[in-house]
Every structure is written in structure tokens, then in C-alpha cells.
Design a protein around this motif. Structure first.
Motif, PDB file in Angstrom:
ATOM      1  N   PRO A  55       0.811  -1.228   0.000  1.00 18.42           N
ATOM      2  CA  PRO A  55       0.000   0.000   0.000  1.00 18.42           C
ATOM      3  C   PRO A  55       0.841   1.274   0.000  1.00 18.42           C
ATOM      4  CG  PRO A  55       0.069  -0.956   2.194  1.00 18.42           C
ATOM      5  CD  PRO A  55       0.709  -1.955   1.270  1.00 18.42           C
ATOM      6  N   MET A  56       0.299   2.301  -0.603  1.00 22.16           N
ATOM      7  CA  MET A  56       0.899   3.629  -0.555  1.00 22.16           C
ATOM      8  C   MET A  56       0.297   4.384   0.619  1.00 22.16           C
ATOM      9  SD  MET A  56       1.293   4.665  -4.582  1.00 22.16           S
ATOM     10  CE  MET A  56      -0.422   4.419  -4.997  1.00 22.16           C
ATOM     11  N   VAL A  57       0.795   5.577   0.875  1.00 28.20           N
ATOM     12  CA  VAL A  57       0.349   6.326   2.044  1.00 28.20           C
ATOM     13  C   VAL A  57      -1.155   6.592   1.992  1.00 28.20           C
ATOM     14  CG1 VAL A  57       0.911   8.583   1.048  1.00 28.20           C
ATOM     15  CG2 VAL A  57       0.861   8.293   3.534  1.00 28.20           C
ATOM     16  N   LYS A  58      -1.711   6.787   0.805  1.00 25.06           N
ATOM     17  CA  LYS A  58      -3.145   7.043   0.687  1.00 25.06           C
ATOM     18  C   LYS A  58      -3.981   5.825   1.064  1.00 25.06           C
ATOM     19  CE  LYS A  58      -3.528   5.858  -4.235  1.00 25.06           C
ATOM     20  NZ  LYS A  58      -4.396   4.689  -3.994  1.00 25.06           N
ATOM     21  N   ASP A  59      -3.336   4.660   1.140  1.00 27.37           N
ATOM     22  CA  ASP A  59      -4.039   3.421   1.467  1.00 27.37           C
ATOM     23  C   ASP A  59      -3.927   3.064   2.948  1.00 27.37           C
ATOM     24  OD1 ASP A  59      -4.587   2.952  -1.319  1.00 27.37           O
ATOM     25  OD2 ASP A  59      -2.506   2.289  -1.536  1.00 27.37           O
ATOM     26  N   LEU A 108      -1.760  14.539   0.165  1.00 27.76           N
ATOM     27  CA  LEU A 108      -2.913  13.794  -0.334  1.00 27.76           C
ATOM     28  C   LEU A 108      -4.128  14.697  -0.527  1.00 27.76           C
ATOM     29  CD1 LEU A 108      -2.643  10.615   1.937  1.00 27.76           C
ATOM     30  CD2 LEU A 108      -1.643  10.993  -0.335  1.00 27.76           C
ATOM     31  N   ASP A 109      -5.138  14.167  -1.196  1.00 24.72           N
ATOM     32  CA  ASP A 109      -6.368  14.922  -1.375  1.00 24.72           C
ATOM     33  C   ASP A 109      -7.139  14.991  -0.062  1.00 24.72           C
ATOM     34  OD1 ASP A 109      -8.187  12.550  -1.130  1.00 24.72           O
ATOM     35  OD2 ASP A 109      -7.194  11.970  -2.990  1.00 24.72           O
ATOM     36  N   ALA A 110      -8.179  15.805  -0.038  1.00 26.04           N
ATOM     37  CA  ALA A 110      -8.924  16.068   1.199  1.00 26.04           C
ATOM     38  C   ALA A 110      -9.502  14.802   1.812  1.00 26.04           C
ATOM     39  CB  ALA A 110     -10.040  17.074   0.924  1.00 26.04           C
ATOM     40  N   GLN A 111      -9.871  13.829   0.993  1.00 26.13           N
ATOM     41  CA  GLN A 111     -10.497  12.613   1.496  1.00 26.13           C
ATOM     42  C   GLN A 111      -9.516  11.751   2.291  1.00 26.13           C
ATOM     43  OE1 GLN A 111     -12.312  10.261  -1.567  1.00 26.13           O
ATOM     44  NE2 GLN A 111     -12.822   8.568  -0.198  1.00 26.13           N
ATOM     45  N   ASN A 112      -8.235  11.819   1.915  1.00 24.18           N
ATOM     46  CA  ASN A 112      -7.245  10.911   2.513  1.00 24.18           C
ATOM     47  C   ASN A 112      -6.287  11.576   3.497  1.00 24.18           C
ATOM     48  OD1 ASN A 112      -7.882   8.394   1.021  1.00 24.18           O
ATOM     49  ND2 ASN A 112      -7.294   9.611  -0.769  1.00 24.18           N
ATOM     50  N   LYS A 113      -6.144  12.887   3.435  1.00 28.84           N
ATOM     51  CA  LYS A 113      -5.115  13.545   4.236  1.00 28.84           C
ATOM     52  C   LYS A 113      -5.404  13.524   5.739  1.00 28.84           C
ATOM     53  CE  LYS A 113      -5.030  17.568   2.426  1.00 28.84           C
ATOM     54  NZ  LYS A 113      -4.710  18.995   2.141  1.00 28.84           N
ATOM     55  N   THR A 114      -6.639  13.199   6.122  1.00 33.12           N
ATOM     56  CA  THR A 114      -6.987  13.183   7.546  1.00 33.12           C
ATOM     57  C   THR A 114      -6.862  11.792   8.167  1.00 33.12           C
ATOM     58  OG1 THR A 114      -9.328  12.865   6.988  1.00 33.12           O
ATOM     59  CG2 THR A 114      -8.566  15.129   7.317  1.00 33.12           C
TER      60      THR A 114
END
Length: 346
Positions: A228-232, A287-293
Motif C-alpha cells: 500500500p501507498m500512504v493514501k491506502d 494527499l487529497d482532502a479525502q485521505n489527508k486526515t
């Protein structure tokens, strides 16, 4: 695809009571939301990482029961510190005299700790952990970082150890305890000290380990991504209390080795934890707003508790527990958000 849920716990000696207390509350919130509960805290994460006292907690959460699920609840893991912390950091008068208060030898005997670890872990091995692990230590002979991972332990006996020895090695803090002298399952002898000498906050090490792990195979779950990457990833990184002890120029402008010994350990530990937190925050900000939190750093205040990692008096144990409870009270909404994210990605 479901996200990879990673729990990472810092080092900090008896201050492990703080993350232990926070995880008791988080476990309850998880069970309240999980239609397939109740479960133990270790069952809710896809990887658990720890250094030193965080490594001991991680080993407890990763220990399997007879069905291959988590054996110890967050409450049972916390009890190790609440009920036995005073034994781990106990010194007889004779020991104080012989070691000159820790100047000529380690401050504490390892006997009480090893007995306790034997009681909790018995013959459980690293390969038997219920989830992928990353526990840090440092090989003083080979002079290299050591990462105890259950994935490697399953693949080769040279990387497999008794879990009690992993816990002993990760928490062998220089000047506090003598180095751990342990054997892997293939008989190789290792001399190891506390992972806090290089990774008091092991979260970035856990990220690197997760990046190369095939979770769909390891977890036997096709909804989990491989490498997985950080967004995952959902990261829950927990500290052992923010330390604000000040060291003034006038006191240290002519300081030698002995005077610098204790503060340098404190500075290295807290400095590493803050640096790793900074690095991960910056990664998630890309990351985008959906994933950065999906990165959560929980760092409680010490309150009335002492910052030294070996003060295990009844009063300080109570103060540490109260500091953890205060953090839980003040951040209950945040913990609820974390529980929602974790359960949604079961």
C-alpha cells in the motif's frame, strides 16, 4: 479496497501507561461500533509497531489466544504497568550502592522484567503474532538496526524469536537495563539494546515495512491492498507524553559526559518522536482532502506525572493513569472519529 490500519506506539518506560490508557478507551469505542465484536484491540489493526515500552504493549496486543485472535485486551495490557511497574523499576539499597546509582552499572536488574515477560508470553513466538508486526531493537555487536517482523519470522527461523525475548530486547534501555542476550529459533545469538536509540517513534519504520507487505495474502483478505501507498493507510501513532523539561545554557555550558548522559537520552527520544511526526504529517498533507486526515498523532500531556521514564512510585503510576484519562476525556470526539475509520475498514 479497505485501507491498511496501522497502530504505532512510542517508547517511554513507565510512561507506557499513557498509550495503554488511551487504547483501553479506543477498544471500547471500537467494540461499540463493530457488529462482529467484541474483539481485543490487536484484532482491529492490520499492523502494529512499537519501540521499547511501546514494543512491550505491541507484543501483548499481538499475542494469540487458542483461536488465533487477540489474547490480551487493552485493559489487561495496561494492568501489566499498573500492577507491576513498581517491580520492574525497583532497586535494593545494595544494588544502588554497588552501581553508584547507575554510574558504574545499569540502574535496574532485569530479573523482575524477565519474570513478568515469561508470565505473559510463555513460549509464544514472533511467527505466531495475530498481525504483521514491527518491533524495533539495535544489535550492538553488528551495529545495525533490527526490526522484529512476524512476516519475516514466518518465512525463516533465523528471524523468529520467542515473543518474551522480543519484548526484552526492544526495552533494554541503555544505562537502565543490561542488553538483551537472546537466541533466534535457529540458534543464532543476538546482543540487543532498546530500539529507542534510533526510532523512539517507530511509525515511519512501520510505513516502510507496510509498503513492501502483501496484505491480501498475509491477512487472507482480498479487500486489503498489497504494497500500500500512504493514501491506502490509516495511521494511529501514540506518544508516551510530551516532555517539556528545559535544559538551560548556564547549566550545560561546561557539562561533561556524566552530566550530559541523562538529558541526551531524553533529548534524543523526544527529538526522534517529533521528527517522525513531522515527516508523516507532511506526507499526508500531499494527499487529497479525502485521505489527508487518515493520520492521527495522539500525544497526551503529562500533567502532574514525572517525565522520567523510570519513576514507578504508586503516586506517579496514579498520576500517569490520570493524565491518560484526562486525554481520553478531552479528546473523546477524536477517538470516536478514529474508531469510525478503523471499523469502516475492517
Amino acid at each position: 479496497m479497505k485501507k491498511i490500519r496501522i497502530l504505532s506506539i512510542d517508547g517511554g518506560g513507565i510512561r507506557g501507561i499513557l498509550p495503554g490508557t488511551i487504547l483501553v478507551r479506543l477498544e471500547k469505542l471500537l467494540n461499540d461500533r463493530d457488529p462482529n465484536g467484541p474483539k481485543k484491540i490487536g484484532d482491529y489493526f492490520d499492523m502494529i509497531a512499537g519501540t521499547s515500552t511501546g514494543g512491550i504493549l505491541s507484543c501483548l496486543y499481538l499475542t494469540p489466544d487458542e483461536n488465533g485472535n487477540g489474547k490480551y485486551s487493552a485493559e489487561q495490557a495496561l494492568d501489566l504497568y499498573i500492577n507491576n511497574g513498581h517491580e520492574i523499576f525497583a532497586r535494593t539499597v545494595i544494588h544502588k550502592i554497588l552501581t553508584a546509582g547507575g554510574v558504574f552499572r545499569e540502574k535496574y536488574s532485569e530479573d523482575a522484567m524477565e519474570e513478568l515477560l515469561e508470565k505473559y508470553f510463555d513460549k509464544t513466538t514472533l511467527a505466531q503474532c495475530i498481525r504483521p508486526s514491527l518491533i524495533t531493537s539495535y544489535a550492538i555487536t553488528e551495529r545495525r538496526a533490527v526490526f522484529f517482523t512476524s512476516v519475516n519470522a514466518v518465512q525463516d527461523e533465523i528471524y523468529n524469536f520467542y515473543l518474551k525475548d522480543v519484548a526484552r530486547a526492544t526495552s533494554a534501555a541503555p544505562t537502565y537495563f543490561e542488553p538483551a542476550h537472546i537466541k533466534s529459533m535457529d540458534g543464532k545469538v543476538w546482543a540487543l539494546c532498546d530500539g529507542g536509540v534510533f526510532a523512539n517513534n517507530p511509525a515511519l519504520c512501520a510505513y516502510a515495512e507496510a509498503r513492501k507487505t502483501n496484505f491480501s495474502k498475509v491477512m487472507n483478505n482480498l479487500e486489503k491492498p498489497d504494497k500500500p501507498m500512504v493514501k491506502d493507510m490509516i495511521f494511529v501513532s501514540i506518544g508516551t507524553g510530551s516532555v517539556k523539561k528545559q535544559y538551560h545554557y548556564d547549566s550545560f555550558k561546561h557539562a561533561g559526559e556524566i552530566k550530559w548522559l541523562e538529558p541526551i537520552i531524553d533529548i534524543l527520544m523526544s527529538g526522534n518522536s517529533e521528527t517522525v511526526d513531522y515527516q508523516l504529517r507532511q506526507m499526508y498533507l500531499t494527499l487529497d482532502a479525502q485521505n489527508k486526515t487518515d493520520y492521527f498523532r495522539l500525544e497526551p500531556e503529562l500533567g502532574e506525572a514525572c517525565s522520567e521514564m523510570d519513576i514507578a512510585s504508586p503516586e506517579n503510576i496514579t498520576n500517569l493513569h490520570q493524565a491518560g484519562l484526562k486525554f481520553v476525556h478531552d479528546n473523546d470526539e477524536l477517538l470516536r472519529q478514529i474508531a469510525d475509520r478503523i471499523v469502516a475498514n475492517c
